[in-house]
Motif scaffolding. Structure first.
Motif, PDB file in Angstrom:
ATOM      1  N   ASP A   1       0.641  -1.195   0.060  1.00 25.54           N
ATOM      2  CA  ASP A   1      -0.014   0.191   0.020  1.00 25.54           C
ATOM      3  C   ASP A   1       0.854   1.145  -0.021  1.00 25.54           C
ATOM      4  OD1 ASP A   1      -2.387  -1.044  -0.194  1.00 25.54           O
ATOM      5  OD2 ASP A   1      -2.960  -0.923   1.896  1.00 25.54           O
ATOM      6  N   VAL A   2       2.189   1.151   0.134  1.00 29.62           N
ATOM      7  CA  VAL A   2       2.983   2.305   0.133  1.00 29.62           C
ATOM      8  C   VAL A   2       3.237   2.896  -1.519  1.00 29.62           C
ATOM      9  CG1 VAL A   2       5.208   3.420   0.754  1.00 29.62           C
ATOM     10  CG2 VAL A   2       4.030   1.633   2.056  1.00 29.62           C
ATOM     11  N   PHE A   3       2.890   4.001  -1.659  1.00 31.90           N
ATOM     12  CA  PHE A   3       3.360   4.509  -2.968  1.00 31.90           C
ATOM     13  C   PHE A   3       4.543   5.229  -2.793  1.00 31.90           C
ATOM     14  CE2 PHE A   3       1.398   7.636  -6.378  1.00 31.90           C
ATOM     15  CZ  PHE A   3       2.101   6.953  -7.486  1.00 31.90           C
ATOM     16  N   LEU A   4       5.614   4.830  -3.615  1.00 31.96           N
ATOM     17  CA  LEU A   4       7.024   5.088  -3.547  1.00 31.96           C
ATOM     18  C   LEU A   4       6.991   6.634  -4.274  1.00 31.96           C
ATOM     19  CD1 LEU A   4       8.981   1.932  -4.467  1.00 31.96           C
ATOM     20  CD2 LEU A   4       8.202   2.918  -2.344  1.00 31.96           C
ATOM     21  N   LYS A   5       6.466   6.961  -4.993  1.00 28.08           N
ATOM     22  CA  LYS A   5       6.563   8.386  -5.974  1.00 28.08           C
ATOM     23  C   LYS A   5       5.152   8.961  -5.664  1.00 28.08           C
ATOM     24  CE  LYS A   5       9.787   6.398  -9.089  1.00 28.08           C
ATOM     25  NZ  LYS A   5      10.139   5.949 -10.572  1.00 28.08           N
ATOM     26  N   CYS A   6       4.916   9.200  -4.740  1.00 31.37           N
ATOM     27  CA  CYS A   6       3.682  10.032  -4.359  1.00 31.37           C
ATOM     28  C   CYS A   6       4.011  11.322  -4.836  1.00 31.37           C
ATOM     29  CB  CYS A   6       3.139   9.904  -3.075  1.00 31.37           C
ATOM     30  SG  CYS A   6       1.577  10.534  -2.590  1.00 31.37           S
ATOM     31  N   ASN A   7       3.168  11.903  -5.737  1.00 36.77           N
ATOM     32  CA  ASN A   7       3.230  13.425  -6.205  1.00 36.77           C
ATOM     33  C   ASN A   7       2.108  14.288  -5.808  1.00 36.77           C
ATOM     34  OD1 ASN A   7       2.591  15.604  -8.492  1.00 36.77           O
ATOM     35  ND2 ASN A   7       4.765  14.783  -8.987  1.00 36.77           N
ATOM     36  N   ALA A   8       2.728  15.265  -4.918  1.00 31.48           N
ATOM     37  CA  ALA A   8       1.763  16.220  -4.240  1.00 31.48           C
ATOM     38  C   ALA A   8       0.899  16.806  -5.274  1.00 31.48           C
ATOM     39  CB  ALA A   8       2.562  17.437  -3.397  1.00 31.48           C
ATOM     40  N   LYS A   9       1.141  17.202  -6.506  1.00 32.71           N
ATOM     41  CA  LYS A   9       0.696  18.159  -7.310  1.00 32.71           C
ATOM     42  C   LYS A   9      -0.444  17.181  -7.803  1.00 32.71           C
ATOM     43  CE  LYS A   9       0.951  19.581 -12.268  1.00 32.71           C
ATOM     44  NZ  LYS A   9       0.246  18.430 -12.742  1.00 32.71           N
TER      45      LYS A   9
ATOM     46  N   LEU B   1       6.194  21.561  -8.192  1.00 32.19           N
ATOM     47  CA  LEU B   1       4.934  20.645  -8.628  1.00 32.19           C
ATOM     48  C   LEU B   1       5.546  19.212  -9.049  1.00 32.19           C
ATOM     49  CD1 LEU B   1       3.188  23.128 -10.924  1.00 32.19           C
ATOM     50  CD2 LEU B   1       2.772  22.838  -8.549  1.00 32.19           C
ATOM     51  N   ASN B   2       6.949  19.023  -8.731  1.00 29.44           N
ATOM     52  CA  ASN B   2       7.490  17.834  -9.249  1.00 29.44           C
ATOM     53  C   ASN B   2       7.977  17.005  -8.007  1.00 29.44           C
ATOM     54  OD1 ASN B   2       7.309  18.089 -12.123  1.00 29.44           O
ATOM     55  ND2 ASN B   2       9.177  19.306 -11.833  1.00 29.44           N
ATOM     56  N   ALA B   3       7.606  17.642  -6.771  1.00 32.02           N
ATOM     57  CA  ALA B   3       7.880  16.818  -5.482  1.00 32.02           C
ATOM     58  C   ALA B   3       7.192  15.281  -5.480  1.00 32.02           C
ATOM     59  CB  ALA B   3       7.575  17.783  -4.403  1.00 32.02           C
ATOM     60  N   THR B   4       8.275  14.676  -5.129  1.00 26.59           N
ATOM     61  CA  THR B   4       7.651  13.191  -4.685  1.00 26.59           C
ATOM     62  C   THR B   4       8.250  12.827  -3.611  1.00 26.59           C
ATOM     63  OG1 THR B   4       9.370  12.156  -6.110  1.00 26.59           O
ATOM     64  CG2 THR B   4       7.395  12.525  -7.272  1.00 26.59           C
ATOM     65  N   PHE B   5       7.414  11.860  -2.918  1.00 28.44           N
ATOM     66  CA  PHE B   5       7.786  11.160  -1.538  1.00 28.44           C
ATOM     67  C   PHE B   5       7.024   9.854  -1.483  1.00 28.44           C
ATOM     68  CE2 PHE B   5       4.874  14.480  -1.309  1.00 28.44           C
ATOM     69  CZ  PHE B   5       3.558  14.005  -0.665  1.00 28.44           C
ATOM     70  N   PRO B   6       7.728   8.891  -0.818  1.00 34.32           N
ATOM     71  CA  PRO B   6       6.750   7.685  -0.340  1.00 34.32           C
ATOM     72  C   PRO B   6       5.860   7.864   0.713  1.00 34.32           C
ATOM     73  CG  PRO B   6       8.895   7.705   0.886  1.00 34.32           C
ATOM     74  CD  PRO B   6       8.789   9.044   0.101  1.00 34.32           C
ATOM     75  N   TYR B   7       4.593   7.508   0.613  1.00 35.63           N
ATOM     76  CA  TYR B   7       3.383   7.939   1.512  1.00 35.63           C
ATOM     77  C   TYR B   7       2.459   6.869   1.262  1.00 35.63           C
ATOM     78  CZ  TYR B   7       1.712  10.925   5.092  1.00 35.63           C
ATOM     79  OH  TYR B   7       1.292  11.483   6.315  1.00 35.63           O
ATOM     80  N   ILE B   8       1.537   6.490   2.274  1.00 33.75           N
ATOM     81  CA  ILE B   8       0.269   5.899   1.880  1.00 33.75           C
ATOM     82  C   ILE B   8      -0.644   6.674   1.408  1.00 33.75           C
ATOM     83  CG2 ILE B   8      -1.572   4.459   3.016  1.00 33.75           C
ATOM     84  CD1 ILE B   8       0.668   3.329   5.044  1.00 33.75           C
TER      85      ILE B   8
END
Length: 447
Positions: A217-225, A258-265
């Motif tokens: 369930d962990v999205f490695l490339k969660c994009n805030a935009k 707008l290209n910020a990514t991070f791991p998140y659920i």
């Protein structure tokens, strides 16, 4: 003739006996038992919960083998009853009159049933053992969909029996622990699903997992935009359902990194951002009902720092009324608590996800045909089993959002300027190396 003090004691004993008789009748007719042996619970309360980070959650699934799957299963097998035991002990420290509230008693019974079921599971040694364990987890998760509304109704009804700070501390502890149990349980269910998928084996016809950006369930490339855009579209749709299709809708302006990514659920972030955007959009719509011109936009700014990503959501919806501001983060207190209690009665189940906000249940979420089938809906949650109207106010969106935000060592703050608008600041740990923030010991241990 007895002296006055003795007569008072005798009367108290009689009243107590009458109450106990009524309780015995209730228990004999199928209600909750009056007590249970404490030795087993004491044994589990002595164990420390072992917090885990997003990075550790992904470790089991990056190169998924049978050994890692079974390791994950046995971690979950010991963690779930441990964390339940601590929360049961926390509930036992509440005033007796609070524990006997029907809603609180319902939650307590669910927790104890789950504790008794999960603690009896033996070591998982084979894939078949794991599949049977996944059936138990799935059934438990479905049963516990009633916890949030029941717990909130109980707290509202008992708000005069506890201090506000004690109430909020108790609710935050229980809800954060609930999130933690669902995270590790649903992560393991997702890993098991991946293990049985056609792309998992070396000789598979499909060479690559189409959802390779997910580890469980962990999205490695969660994009805030992308999350903001998706949630803003959904929030606008919900606002139209609540206010009518003719209402004037504000634009959502997005700027920053707008290209910020991070791991998140993903479901956690969608819930937080969705609640914040929904509050802002609906506040602007309500304010501009009586004002000329096009509604002021909702501005979203994404800032990426070395360790964090910060999302600021700003609106011109008039700010938060002064009578609501002191109880903004409270689950129980507030001038509208009686309305929230009436509305909660209409919500028998709640998964606390953005997806469950819809007018009517649909089959689009993909409800499992068999309640014992651990293969879950693709959204990675049990939201397909719940739904609630978008205009049904429960008074728990912001407190629940803060619980979600702080769970992975983030934060959520609001700054209101009455007569103008609100700025919301959501801070997210960017590296995924922060442990889940939970109460690892029951409060009774410190007594």
């Amino acid at each position: 003739m007895l002296p006055p003090v003795a007569r008072r004691i005798q009367t108290t004993i009689r009243l107590k006996d009458c109450y106990l008789c009524r309780q015995e009748i209730r228990w004999a007719s199928g209600g909750a038992p009056p007590w249970r042996p404490a030795a087993i619970l004491d044994e589990w309360v002595q164990r420390e919960a072992r917090p885990i980070s997003l990075r550790q959650l992904t470790f089991f699934g990056r190169t998924l083998t049978e050994y890692r799957l079974l390791s994950s299963a046995n971690y979950v097998r010991t963690e779930l009853p441990t964390r339940l035991a601590h929360r049961l002990r926390d509930m036992q420290t509440l005033p007796y009159v609070v524990v006997t509230n029907p809603h609180m008693s319902h939650v307590y019974e669910l927790y104890y049933k789950a504790f008794e079921t999960l603690r009896r599971v033996r070591e998982i040694k084979t894939v078949d053992d794991n599949d049977r364990y996944c059936n138990i987890i799935t059934e438990t998760l479905q049963e516990h969909l009633t916890v949030i509304p029941k717990l909130t109704m109980g707290i509202i009804e008992c708000q005069s029996l506890m201090k506000p700070e004690e109430t909020n501390r108790f609710m935050n502890t229980l809800l954060r622990s609930r999130i933690s149990r669902r995270v590790i349980a649903e992560q393991h269910l997702a890993l098991t699903e991946t293990f049985h998928s056609p792309w998992h084996f070396p000789d598979a016809k499909q060479p690559q997992d189409p959802s390779s950006d997910f580890v469980g369930d962990v999205f490695l490339k969660c994009n805030a935009k992308e999350v903001v855009e998706e949630c803003s579209q959904r929030a606008r749709t919900l606002a139209r359902e609540a206010f009518g299709s003719a209402c004037r809708m504000p634009e959502v302006n997005l700027q920053g990194h707008l290209n910020a990514t991070f791991p998140y659920i993903l479901s956690h972030l969608q819930y937080i951002v969705g609640e914040l955007l929904r509050n802002s959009i609906e506040a602007v719509v309500e304010r501009w009902r009586h004002l000329p011109g096009h509604p002021a936009p909702v501005d979203v700014l994404i800032c990426e720092a070395p360790q964090h990503v910060i999302i600021r959501i700003s609106d011109q919806g008039g700010g938060i009324p002064k009578d609501i501001l002191p109880s903004l983060w409270s689950f129980g207190k507030g001038p509208r608590s009686h309305i929230h209690l009436e509305n909660l009665v209409r919500v028998p189940k709640m998964a606390a996800t953005m997806q469950e906000l819809r007018a009517f249940p649909t089959s689009a979420g993909g409800i499992a045909a068999d309640a014992n089938d651990w293969r879950r809906p693709v959204d990675g949650s049990l939201s397909s089993l719940t739904y609630r109207p978008p205009d049904l106010r429960l008074g728990m969106g912001l407190p629940m959002s803060r619980v979600y935000a702080e769970y992975w060592a983030g934060s959520l703050e609001l700054h209101s300027l009455e007569g103008y608008g609100v700025d919301a600041f959501l801070t997210i740990s960017k590296l995924g190396n922060k442990n889940e923030q939970l109460s690892t010991r029951a409060s009774m241990d410190a007594v």
